[in-house]
Write a protein that holds these residues in place. Structure first.
Motif, mmCIF file in Angstrom:
data_model
loop_
_atom_site.group_PDB
_atom_site.id
_atom_site.type_symbol
_atom_site.label_atom_id
_atom_site.label_comp_id
_atom_site.label_asym_id
_atom_site.label_seq_id
_atom_site.Cartn_x
_atom_site.Cartn_y
_atom_site.Cartn_z
ATOM 1 N N TYR A 58 3.603 4.172 0.603
ATOM 2 C CA TYR A 58 4.873 4.618 1.165
ATOM 3 C C TYR A 58 5.958 3.636 0.731
ATOM 4 O O TYR A 58 5.680 2.485 0.397
ATOM 5 N N LEU A 115 4.868 -0.074 1.224
ATOM 6 C CA LEU A 115 3.779 -0.197 2.184
ATOM 7 C C LEU A 115 2.572 0.592 1.714
ATOM 8 O O LEU A 115 2.693 1.705 1.217
ATOM 9 N N PHE A 118 -1.729 0.187 8.211
ATOM 10 C CA PHE A 118 -0.776 -0.272 7.218
ATOM 11 C C PHE A 118 -0.970 -1.742 6.881
ATOM 12 O O PHE A 118 -1.337 -2.560 7.721
ATOM 13 N N GLY A 119 -0.673 -2.055 5.639
ATOM 14 C CA GLY A 119 -0.589 -3.442 5.214
ATOM 15 C C GLY A 119 0.780 -4.001 5.537
ATOM 16 O O GLY A 119 1.668 -3.270 5.988
ATOM 17 N N PRO A 120 0.990 -5.298 5.274
ATOM 18 C CA PRO A 120 2.260 -5.948 5.616
ATOM 19 C C PRO A 120 3.404 -5.579 4.690
ATOM 20 O O PRO A 120 4.556 -5.860 4.993
#
Lengths: 113, 114
Positions: free
Chosen positions: B35, B91, B105-107
Motif C-alpha cells: 500500500y 506499507l 502491517f509493517g512499519p
C-alpha cells in the motif's frame, strides 16, 4: 469504491466517548478497523463479518448494521492512548476472494488530558 | 513473535533515480500486500501477492512501478526513474491467507524524492 468515514476529525477529553462511522452505497462483505498512530504502522483492531454483528474488547467496540452498508466504531471512556487515525477497510468482493482492502480516508481522533 | 519488517525505514533519493523497497512478511503468511500512504491521506492499494504470483497489480500507478516476491516470502517493490509525486510512506502487509483475514502491517518505508 472507497468507503466514507465520518467525522473526519474529533477532539475529546479523557473519559469522553466517540463514535466513528464507515459507510458505503453498496453492501459490504466485511469491515476491518485499524488504528494508526503518527509515524507508525496501522494496527488491527477488529473485523466484522456478518450483518448485525457486534464486537468489542476493553472499551472499544464496533457494530455492522443488518444491511451491511455501515459500520460504527465506539470508543468509550477514552484514554490518551486512543489518539490516532482510525481507518475502516473493506474487501471488494466476498467469499474466497483475496481480501484486497479499500480503506476509508480516515478519522483523526485526538484525546486531551 | 516477529512481525512484518520493511527496509529501509527511510529513503531519500534524487528525482530520476531508481529505488528498491523490501518487505519481509510474517513467516507462513501466503498473502502479501503493498500500500502507499501519502501525507495525511488514506491507504492506497498497489499490488497483491499470493505466494509468488501477483494476481492483482491494478493499483500500481505507472509502469515505473514493479514488484516481485521470491520463495513465497520476501517482496521487493521497485520504483524506476522516481518522481517527486512518488514521495510517500510505502506499507507492506501480510495475512495468513488471502481470503479477507487480518492484515498485519509493517512499519513502512518513508520515501522522499527531491
Amino acid at each position: 469504491q472507497q468507503p466514507v468515514q465520518s467525522p473526519q476529525a474529533v477532539i475529546l477529553r479523557e473519559g469522553e466517548d466517540a463514535v466513528i462511522n464507515c459507510s458505503s452505497s453498496k453492501a459490504l462483505y466485511s469491515v476491518h478497523w485499524y488504528r494508526q498512530k503518527h509515524g507508525e504502522a496501522p494496527i488491527f483492531l477488529m473485523i466484522l463479518l456478518k450483518g448485525g454483528e457486534q464486537k468489542g474488547h476493553d472499551k472499544i467496540s464496533a457494530s455492522f448494521n443488518e444491511k451491511k452498508q455501515q459500520s460504527s466504531l465506539y470508543l468509550t471512556a477514552s484514554q490518551l492512548s486512543y489518539s490516532g487515525t482510525y481507518f475502516c477497510g473493506t474487501p471488494e468482493t466476498g467469499g474466497t476472494s483475496y481480501g484486497k482492502l479499500t480503506f476509508g480516508q480516515g478519522t483523526i481522533l485526538t484525546v486531551h488530558p | 513473535g516477529a512481525g512484518v519488517s520493511q527496509s529501509p525505514s527511510n529513503k531519500v533519493t534524487e528525482k530520476g533515480k531508481d529505488v528498491e523497497l523490501r518487505c519481509d512478511p510474517i513467516s507462513g503468511h501466503t498473502a502479501l500486500y503493498w500500500y502507499r500512504q501519502s501525507l495525511g491521506q488514506g491507504l492506497e492499494f498497489l499490488i497483491y501477492f499470493q505466494g509468488n504470483s501477483a494476481p492483482d497489480k491494478s493499483g500500481l500507478p505507472s509502469d515505473r512501478f514493479s514488484a516481485e516476491r521470491t520463495g513465497g516470502s520476501v517482496s521487493t517493490l521497485t520504483i524506476q526513474r522516481t518522481q517527486q509525486e512518488d514521495s510517500a510512506v510505502y506499507l507492506c502487509a501480510s495475512s495468513l491467507q488471502g481470503s479477507g483475514g487480518t492484515q498485519y502491517f509493517g512499519p513502512g518505508t518513508r520515501l522522499l524524492v527531491l
